[in-house]
Scaffold this motif. Sequence first.
Motif, short mmCIF file in Angstrom:
data_model
loop_
_atom_site.label_atom_id
_atom_site.label_comp_id
_atom_site.label_asym_id
_atom_site.label_seq_id
_atom_site.Cartn_x
_atom_site.Cartn_y
_atom_site.Cartn_z
N PRO A 177 0.83 -1.22 0.00
CA PRO A 177 0.00 0.00 0.00
C PRO A 177 0.85 1.27 0.00
O PRO A 177 0.48 2.28 -0.60
N LEU A 178 2.00 1.19 0.65
CA LEU A 178 2.90 2.35 0.70
C LEU A 178 3.35 2.73 -0.72
O LEU A 178 3.29 3.90 -1.12
N TYR A 179 3.81 1.75 -1.47
CA TYR A 179 4.23 2.03 -2.85
C TYR A 179 3.06 2.48 -3.71
O TYR A 179 3.14 3.47 -4.44
N GLU A 180 1.95 1.73 -3.65
CA GLU A 180 0.86 1.98 -4.58
C GLU A 180 0.11 3.27 -4.28
O GLU A 180 -0.39 3.93 -5.19
N HIS A 181 -0.03 3.61 -3.01
CA HIS A 181 -0.89 4.75 -2.67
C HIS A 181 -0.14 5.99 -2.19
O HIS A 181 -0.69 7.07 -2.20
N VAL A 182 1.09 5.83 -1.75
CA VAL A 182 1.80 6.99 -1.20
C VAL A 182 3.01 7.35 -2.07
O VAL A 182 3.09 8.44 -2.63
N LEU A 183 3.92 6.41 -2.20
CA LEU A 183 5.17 6.73 -2.89
C LEU A 183 4.97 6.98 -4.38
O LEU A 183 5.72 7.73 -4.99
N ARG A 184 3.96 6.34 -4.96
CA ARG A 184 3.62 6.57 -6.38
C ARG A 184 3.54 8.06 -6.65
O ARG A 184 4.07 8.54 -7.65
N GLU A 185 2.89 8.80 -5.75
CA GLU A 185 2.75 10.24 -5.91
C GLU A 185 3.94 10.99 -5.32
O GLU A 185 4.56 11.81 -5.98
N SER A 186 4.24 10.66 -4.06
CA SER A 186 5.15 11.53 -3.31
C SER A 186 6.61 11.37 -3.72
O SER A 186 7.39 12.30 -3.62
N PRO B 39 9.66 6.51 5.83
CA PRO B 39 9.60 7.88 5.37
C PRO B 39 10.47 8.22 4.15
O PRO B 39 9.98 8.86 3.24
N ALA B 40 11.73 7.80 4.14
CA ALA B 40 12.57 8.34 3.05
C ALA B 40 12.18 7.80 1.70
O ALA B 40 12.53 8.35 0.69
N HIS B 41 11.40 6.72 1.70
CA HIS B 41 10.89 6.28 0.42
C HIS B 41 10.10 7.42 -0.20
O HIS B 41 9.93 7.50 -1.39
N ALA B 42 9.60 8.26 0.67
CA ALA B 42 8.69 9.29 0.21
C ALA B 42 9.41 10.57 -0.15
O ALA B 42 8.79 11.55 -0.49
N SER B 43 10.71 10.56 -0.07
CA SER B 43 11.41 11.79 -0.40
C SER B 43 12.39 11.53 -1.53
O SER B 43 12.83 10.43 -1.75
N HIS B 44 12.67 12.55 -2.27
CA HIS B 44 13.81 12.45 -3.18
C HIS B 44 14.49 13.79 -3.15
O HIS B 44 13.98 14.76 -2.61
N GLY B 45 15.68 13.85 -3.73
CA GLY B 45 16.48 15.04 -3.51
C GLY B 45 16.92 15.02 -2.06
O GLY B 45 17.17 13.97 -1.51
N ALA B 46 17.00 16.16 -1.45
CA ALA B 46 17.44 16.20 -0.06
C ALA B 46 16.47 15.41 0.80
O ALA B 46 15.27 15.60 0.72
N PRO B 47 17.01 14.49 1.59
CA PRO B 47 16.12 13.68 2.41
C PRO B 47 15.38 14.54 3.42
O PRO B 47 15.91 15.50 3.93
N SER B 48 14.17 14.18 3.68
CA SER B 48 13.44 14.86 4.73
C SER B 48 12.53 13.85 5.38
O SER B 48 12.20 12.84 4.80
#
Length: 433
Positions: free
Chosen positions: A128-137, A305-314
Amino acid sequence: MAGGPPLKRYEFINGQWFDGQQFRPDRFYASGGLLTRNKPATIDEVVDLAGGFVVPPFGEAHNHNVEGLWNLDETVSRYLRDGVFYVKNPNSIREFTSQIAGRINQPWSIDVVFANAGLTSSGGHPAPLYEHVLRESRYKAVIGEVPAEWFKNRGYVVIDDEADLQRQWTEIMAGKPDFLKVYLAHSEGARRVPQTDGVAVRKGLDPGLISAIVARAHREPLRITAHVETAADFRLAVSAGVDEIAHVPGWLLGTSEEASQLLLTDEDARQASRAGVTVVTTTVAMRPQAGGHGHHAPEPYRHEPAHASHGAPSQSFSIEGSFWSQAQEIQSKNLRLLNQHGVKLAIGSDHAATSLAEALHLHEIGIFDNLTILKLWCEQTPQAIFPDRRIGRLQEGYESSFLVLKENPLEKFEAVADITFRMKQGHVLQGKQ
Ligand SMILES: [Zn+2]
């Protein structure tokens, strides 16, 4: 190792070298990319280490930030700058890994191992993390819109029964993972919790499948790392014979009622020690952002969380600020217990910019002395990531890879962040850091 400038023969003078317990004046040479005390017939260059404190390079046993071309240069520079030369990515997308393959695992870059897609059940973490969150974020900006289930067999592999395992194994192995990742989550309730419509429950693989997966992995042979959330997951992972556990329970705390499910027992620690499993710390994985107002993805996606960031980690995700101190207490208790029983630990942050944040946090919470953290970070963690390499020690015949710190980290741990010289496999690293 291919490429790079030719290897010089170096003599290092005025260094205080870490011998595993303390720093002592010593004289080493680098020849053929290896450390030696035997003076080579010719020396190309003498390097004055100016009284600095020499340690093996650090490791990061759990992070997902070395992933694709889009931020690779920045990520590699950051790791080299922090002296973290060895990284383990326990869930990654193999087609991205192949795009960056030529630019890592080289003397002038960082060395990284990848699990590719981890194994979970239908609807289990991290699907669900990949399909619903990381896909966008995370991924929309770098790969654009992708169809539903694009991440299936890329970010995760679904294994619901033995037949799935049988059918998918060849494909999993075709990706040539460096190790395998399996997901366990709330396995104590796995048989009780029904999959309710539209509401994802936190779950991982069917606990009944773990032993079969471990056995298959070990036949390859591949090492196997388990994601865990609760003490029951930890217990299951140890009894199934996994090689590594990617978190210390307490890293993720969703509700305070969960707290009692996260505490490890003496017996858990004894078994983990007996099994020789390595446990990765990840105490900063869910740290709330400064000010304690981390923004959250909706339950149950407040993890990775960091799956959800790119560039500078946050920190895009984190534990609710009000649970953080409780979570820290649980982590500290568990870590202390594991250490008392001699369980092998490795330092990994999961989501920080590098494992420097994790090492400093371990120092801050005060459960380990400086020597213990230093050894974890520069000896045990690199060896946990690359068990077959001669790294993590400053000894005859080991790879000539080291950092020089301006001050003594046994006296002042923060000295680990003040690096004056970096060598990797006999090459002086300079410029980009
Ligand atoms: Zn992770």
